[in-house]
Design a protein around this motif. Structure first.
Motif, PDB file in Angstrom:
ATOM      1  N   GLU A  24      58.241  41.730  48.403  1.00 47.12           N
ATOM      2  CA  GLU A  24      57.489  42.469  48.371  1.00 47.12           C
ATOM      3  C   GLU A  24      57.724  43.340  48.836  1.00 47.12           C
ATOM      4  N   GLY A  25      57.823  44.013  49.943  1.00 45.79           N
ATOM      5  CA  GLY A  25      58.977  45.443  50.185  1.00 45.79           C
ATOM      6  C   GLY A  25      59.222  45.900  49.158  1.00 45.79           C
ATOM      7  N   ILE A  26      61.233  44.968  48.730  1.00 45.51           N
ATOM      8  CA  ILE A  26      61.647  45.931  48.685  1.00 45.51           C
ATOM      9  C   ILE A  26      60.921  46.751  46.981  1.00 45.51           C
ATOM     10  N   LYS A  27      59.931  46.252  46.113  1.00 45.57           N
ATOM     11  CA  LYS A  27      59.196  46.886  45.380  1.00 45.57           C
ATOM     12  C   LYS A  27      59.311  48.002  45.619  1.00 45.57           C
ATOM     13  N   ALA A  28      57.850  48.580  46.905  1.00 50.35           N
ATOM     14  CA  ALA A  28      58.012  50.025  46.838  1.00 50.35           C
ATOM     15  C   ALA A  28      59.307  50.752  47.152  1.00 50.35           C
ATOM     16  N   LEU A  29      60.160  50.428  46.975  1.00 50.33           N
ATOM     17  CA  LEU A  29      61.522  51.523  47.094  1.00 50.33           C
ATOM     18  C   LEU A  29      62.713  50.940  45.793  1.00 50.33           C
ATOM     19  N   GLN A  30      62.583  50.322  45.447  1.00 47.80           N
ATOM     20  CA  GLN A  30      62.754  50.201  43.788  1.00 47.80           C
ATOM     21  C   GLN A  30      62.507  51.498  43.635  1.00 47.80           C
TER      22      GLN A  30
END
Length: 341
Positions: free
Chosen positions: A314-320
């Protein structure tokens, strides 16, 4: 009661919210604080009645400490998390997950091979307004989701960036407005909208181009696989920290978040659905009051050996999403959104 042993790495501005949240838990105990500045660590340790250290690596061998909170600059998250997860520790990191998607992916891989869990502090998902919005989306009570708007207009002047050497630099912060201040709103937009199919936008430094390497202003249009879309605008070049604004448009109604309250417009009438909590956070007002909710929930999942829902995936989605906007600015083209692996 056998309490869960906790440690916090990084004794900066966000540290007290994590330390106070742990102190409120009956089944957890803060046992060690770590900071490369020994004075900061000692001061924090005296305040919370625990040990102090300057090197986080001693945590790798502390059997009495099971949960580690990362409250460090962005570029330290991946290195620390990978080692801690390999040692079987549970890691709860402040946002962003890492300073870039490649480093974040290394954290996800480490979590897969670990007995510990990896969680990300997107506390605004626990706000009552956010929860109510998500319920309306998933229930389809107002029909299909059509579009979303998110606006963040805050102020960060020279003194903010000069207060910590890692701020405003690509190598240590990984970006500016998007990765630090607006990432919570971007996370909500993607959480509400679901799978992203494409994103187009740009970033600029409108106020401090001679002071910082990174952006202080950005805009984006996001398209979701469902057919819905989102519009985002954010800036640190405003005159004050204005409350975040959200608008969620459905076939049969509109939800608006203003000053922390949520309103429903339907059939020509507007109804207030919820207000912000009356109790205030000990931190900055725009951090909200949901850190303690998220932290308590993370410990509950650890205690019950259940997967925490705001994990690395979940955390990587905003980062991508943020990485796409940086790339779009460099390349001036519309981008397909990379899937989470």
């Amino acid at each position: 009661m056998n309490k869960t042993g906790a440690a916090i790495i990084g004794c900066g501005a966000i540290f007290p919210l994590h330390a106070d949240a742990i102190a409120e838990l009956e089944d957890a105990e803060l046992r060690l604080v770590v900071d490369i500045d020994p004075n900061k660590a000692e001061t924090a340790a005296q305040r919370y009645g625990c040990e102090a250290a300057a090197d986080y690596k001693q945590l790798l061998h502390r059997e009495d400490i099971q949960v580690i909170h990362l409250c460090t600059p962005h570029d330290r998250h991946a290195e620390m998390a990978v080692k801690l997860l390999a040692a079987g520790k549970h890691v709860l990191t402040e946002k962003p997950l890492a300073d870039n998607p490649a480093s974040a992916q290394a954290m996800l891989e480490a979590a897969k091979d670990s007995k510990g869990q990896l969680g990300v502090t997107f506390q605004n998902r626990y706000n009552e307004a956010s929860q109510r919005i998500y319920e309306y989306i998933t229930s389809s009570e107002l029909g299909n989701l059509l579009c979303i708007k998110g606006i963040v207009t805050w102020r960060r002047d020279c003194s903010y960036y000069r207060s910590a050497a890692w701020r405003g630099k690509w190598a240590t912060e990984g970006g500016g407005l998007l990765i630090n201040q607006a990432i919570h709103t971007l996370d909500l937009l993607q959480w509400f909208g679901g799978e992203i199919s494409s994103v187009k936008g740009s970033v600029t430094a409108d106020m401090l181009e001679d002071e910082i390497e990174v952006e202080d202003t950005a805009h984006a249009r996001i398209e979701f696989s469902s057919g819905a879309s989102a519009l985002f605008y954010g800036s640190n070049a405003y005159g004050t920290d204005s409350p975040v604004e959200l608008e969620i448009v459905f076939e049969h109604g509109v939800l608006n978040q203003r000053h922390g309250s949520l309103y429903l417009r339907k059939d020509g009438q507007e109804t207030k659905l919820c207000e912000p909590p009356r109790t205030h956070s000990k931190g900055k007002s725009y951090w909200g009051t949901s850190h303690r909710k998220l932290i308590a929930d993370f410990y509950r999942h650890v205690r019950e050996n259940q997967p925490f829902w705001i994990n690395g995936e979940e955390g990587i989605k905003a980062l991508q999403l943020i990485a796409c906007l940086y790339d779009d600015t460099r390349n001036r083209r519309g981008l397909r959104y990379p899937p989470v692996r």
